[in-house]
Design a protein around this motif. Structure first.
Motif, mmCIF file in Angstrom:
data_model
loop_
_atom_site.group_PDB
_atom_site.id
_atom_site.type_symbol
_atom_site.label_atom_id
_atom_site.label_comp_id
_atom_site.label_asym_id
_atom_site.label_seq_id
_atom_site.Cartn_x
_atom_site.Cartn_y
_atom_site.Cartn_z
ATOM 1 N N ALA B 43 0.821 -1.209 0.000
ATOM 2 C CA ALA B 43 0.000 0.000 0.000
ATOM 3 C C ALA B 43 0.847 1.248 0.000
ATOM 4 O O ALA B 43 0.421 2.304 -0.413
ATOM 5 C CB ALA B 43 -0.898 -0.010 1.222
ATOM 6 N N SER B 44 2.089 1.139 0.467
ATOM 7 C CA SER B 44 2.847 2.366 0.631
ATOM 8 C C SER B 44 3.458 2.874 -0.659
ATOM 9 O O SER B 44 3.935 3.988 -0.726
ATOM 10 C CB SER B 44 3.961 2.146 1.648
ATOM 11 O OG SER B 44 4.718 1.029 1.231
ATOM 12 N N TYR B 109 -5.171 6.072 12.739
ATOM 13 C CA TYR B 109 -3.723 6.143 12.641
ATOM 14 C C TYR B 109 -3.057 6.425 13.979
ATOM 15 O O TYR B 109 -1.941 6.924 14.040
ATOM 16 C CB TYR B 109 -3.321 7.215 11.617
ATOM 17 C CG TYR B 109 -3.764 6.841 10.221
ATOM 18 C CD1 TYR B 109 -4.864 7.440 9.639
ATOM 19 C CD2 TYR B 109 -3.088 5.861 9.510
ATOM 20 C CE1 TYR B 109 -5.280 7.084 8.374
ATOM 21 C CE2 TYR B 109 -3.489 5.496 8.241
ATOM 22 C CZ TYR B 109 -4.595 6.109 7.678
ATOM 23 O OH TYR B 109 -5.008 5.749 6.424
ATOM 24 N N GLU B 137 1.366 8.236 3.713
ATOM 25 C CA GLU B 137 1.536 7.231 2.663
ATOM 26 C C GLU B 137 0.205 6.727 2.147
ATOM 27 O O GLU B 137 -0.009 6.586 0.949
ATOM 28 C CB GLU B 137 2.318 6.035 3.213
ATOM 29 C CG GLU B 137 3.812 6.231 3.180
ATOM 30 C CD GLU B 137 4.530 5.043 3.783
ATOM 31 O OE1 GLU B 137 5.678 5.212 4.192
ATOM 32 O OE2 GLU B 137 3.914 3.956 3.841
ATOM 33 N N GLN B 138 -0.700 6.437 3.075
ATOM 34 C CA GLN B 138 -1.964 5.845 2.646
ATOM 35 C C GLN B 138 -2.855 6.859 1.941
ATOM 36 O O GLN B 138 -3.522 6.527 0.961
ATOM 37 C CB GLN B 138 -2.682 5.230 3.854
ATOM 38 C CG GLN B 138 -1.902 4.057 4.422
ATOM 39 C CD GLN B 138 -2.778 3.057 5.129
ATOM 40 O OE1 GLN B 138 -3.860 3.375 5.593
ATOM 41 N NE2 GLN B 138 -2.308 1.825 5.222
ATOM 42 N N VAL B 148 -5.640 0.531 -0.156
ATOM 43 C CA VAL B 148 -4.727 0.366 0.985
ATOM 44 C C VAL B 148 -5.368 -0.493 2.064
ATOM 45 O O VAL B 148 -6.588 -0.610 2.140
ATOM 46 C CB VAL B 148 -4.338 1.736 1.618
ATOM 47 C CG1 VAL B 148 -3.634 2.609 0.621
ATOM 48 C CG2 VAL B 148 -5.548 2.438 2.186
ATOM 49 N N LYS B 150 -5.981 -0.243 5.625
ATOM 50 C CA LYS B 150 -5.926 0.796 6.642
ATOM 51 C C LYS B 150 -6.102 0.188 8.024
ATOM 52 O O LYS B 150 -6.966 -0.653 8.218
ATOM 53 C CB LYS B 150 -7.040 1.819 6.368
ATOM 54 C CG LYS B 150 -7.130 2.948 7.351
ATOM 55 C CD LYS B 150 -8.335 3.800 7.064
ATOM 56 C CE LYS B 150 -9.626 3.076 7.303
ATOM 57 N NZ LYS B 150 -9.979 2.997 8.728
#
Lengths: 129, 411
Positions: B43-44, B109, B137-138, B148, B150
């Motif tokens: 995902a990054s 997060y 990043e996401q 992504v 998450k």
């Protein structure tokens, strides 16, 4: 216009009557389904019925009470510490979670839920003209 | 199985629409990367599988208990979604996924869960408790069309749950305490909104929200606000200088009693020079107007309504401010006010009133909070449509490329 005022008056209510004062939910809500009942009056009553119960799911409610006790204890030792702030932050987080849970309960209509499972009962019969 | 390969060299910015890959990991396929090589779905990595519809990212910053959920419901409703029970940053779901919009709660997060924060003695407001690198990043990945995984923060247990897959939507809202804190994330936002609630109003709202709870007393609410105030002033409040639109909620000036918070004075501060955002104005753009609609044509009940509009400076930037003091009691007051405001970005006359009536049971439906939130919702819709129209202006060439792409797309 009436919808707006009904909405205003309901949202302006603070803490309102407990569940015990309200008539038996089953019967009074059953009346709403009959086509000759005044739609507007019934719906405003229905709003009152649902909105007036400040019921939080018990597990969250207990968590809030616990966290307040813990925060008061932590801050009694040192009111300016990071631990005290973190403890009250936890209270705030849980209160927010409790309020969202209440909103979710408010939004779910018990009659609709009941009728999903039992569409043939008297309260759930719908009439088309 | 067809996935986009992660080669930066294949960064093509020409917009054409392609079929969706089976895994959904990349929303659109590049014409040239129809290879069958499986790629690690990290995902990054910022893969630019450019599509004809890119993701528009909107940030919403506000403290807890300040009406973020209500604002999100109005916003998603103005964008044509279904107004569901509160999602995003609530006890049961941190992510609302509708047809076109996804709302992500930035509490997901958190680098430290509740236990971790207690040990270290930090509040959730402290940047130390949040993973800004992952957040950046996401959000960047979603903006460029990559799904992504998450993380999920559970507000009830206070722990981090297993991650969930988020596919890039047309419009992505990120709401929480710190959307504007990190400059890299700020650069990704197409529009940023800050809800600035004054201390008296915040206190009154928290009382209304929490007093019904067993165990919550006035003292505990006061203590909670006081304990969080220093972190709030240090980390959250400064974000308002970066916001494009600020909604300030203050006690009214119409009632002589200084502490009256039942009636609210709401200011919509709109910074100049925000792309695709045209400020709302009253009567004449750029003038200073003071307007009391109640009078001969419109009768209002006490304390009435008062509007102010004019240019102002906000943190040494040019801005225009529209202010409403008072509350609506009747439908015709609302439609009267709407008919005198300009640049509302409505698609038909009376749309603001209709949206307000649709959600008459939401808190703030009878004052400036509801009105300005609805207007901002329509502005977001206009911003989205303008961005998409700007991106998709390649016309015939895009159509030709699309046909070629479809012929090449694998089964």
């Amino acid at each position: 216009m009436a919808t707006a005022t009904a909405g205003v008056s309901t949202s302006a209510r603070g803490v309102v009557s407990s569940k015990a004062e309200l008539p038996k939910p089953q019967l009074s809500k059953g009346m709403l389904r009959l086509p000759w009942a005044s739609g507007r009056r019934a719906s405003s009553r229905r709003l009152v019925l649902v909105a007036s119960s400040p019921s939080t799911p018990p597990n969250i409610s207990e968590k809030v009470v616990e966290s307040i006790k813990k925060a008061e204890e932590t801050c009694a030792e040192d009111a300016a510490s990071g631990e005290c702030a973190a403890a009250w932050d936890e209270v705030e987080e849980l209160s927010a979670a409790a309020s969202h849970a209440r909103d979710k309960l408010k939004a779910s209509d018990p009659l609709e839920e009941y009728c999903k499972d039992n569409p043939e009962t008297d309260e759930c019969r719908t009439y088309e003209d | 199985m067809s996935v986009c390969s992660l080669y930066p060299a294949l960064r093509v910015t020409m917009p054409w629409s392609c079929s969706e890959s089976h895994l959904g990991s990349c929303r659109k396929q590049l014409m040239f990367c129809v290879s069958r090589t499986t790629a690690r779905r990290r995902a990054s990595t910022g893969v630019s599988c450019s599509a004809d519809t890119r993701t528009v990212v909107i940030g919403l910053a506000a403290d807890s208990g300040c009406g973020k959920s209500t604002f999100m419901r109005r916003l998603t409703s103005a964008l044509g979604g279904v107004a569901e029970p509160p999602r995003g940053c609530d006890a049961y779901s941190n992510t609302l996924v509708g047809d076109a919009t996804t709302v992500i709660c930035l509490d997901d997060y958190h680098a430290l869960d509740r236990e971790g924060r207690k040990e270290k003695g930090v509040t959730a407001l402290d940047p130390k408790a949040n993973n800004f690198d992952l957040m950046y990043e996401q959000v960047r990945a979603l903006k460029s069309g990559v799904a992504v995984e998450k993380p999920v923060y559970n507000h009830v247990t206070g722990r981090l749950d297993p991650p969930e897959l988020i596919r890039p939507p047309n419009i992505l809202f990120i709401e929480g305490l710190h959307p504007l804190f990190d400059p890299r994330i700020r650069s990704l936002l197409d529009l940023s909104i800050y809800l600035d609630i004054s201390n008296e109003v915040k206190f009154a709202w928290k009382i209304q929200r929490d007093m019904a709870e067993r165990g919550e007393s006035l003292e505990s609410i006061k203590a909670s606000i006081k304990a969080r105030k220093s972190d709030f002033d240090m980390y959250i409040d400064p974000q308002k200088q970066y916001a494009d639109v600020i909604i300030e909620v203050l006690p009214t000036r119409l009632i002589p009693d200084k502490s009256a918070t039942e009636v609210l004075r709401v200011r919509l501060v709109m910074r100049e020079g925000v792309k695709h955002f045209t400020p709302v104005y009253l009567f004449d753009e750029g003038s200073t107007i003071s307007w009391t609609p109640c009078g001969g044509k419109l009768s209002c009940s006490y304390p009435g309504i008062r509007f102010f509009y004019g240019p102002d400076t906000y943190f040494s930037d040019e801005a225009s401010v529209l202010e409403m003091d008072g509350r609506f009691d009747r439908l015709d007051e609302l439609i009267y006010v709407e008919s005198h405001l300009s640049n509302l970005s409505t698609k038909y006359y009376g749309e603001v009133t209709q949206q307000m009536l649709k959600h008459a049971d939401f808190p703030g439906s009878n004052d400036g909070t509801g009105l300005f939130q609805t207007i901002v919702g329509l502005k977001v819709r206009q911003l989205y449509e303008q961005i998409i129209a700007g991106d998709g202006s390649h016309g015939l060439k895009r159509e030709q490329l699309r046909r070629r792409c479809l012929r090449l797309s694998p089964v």
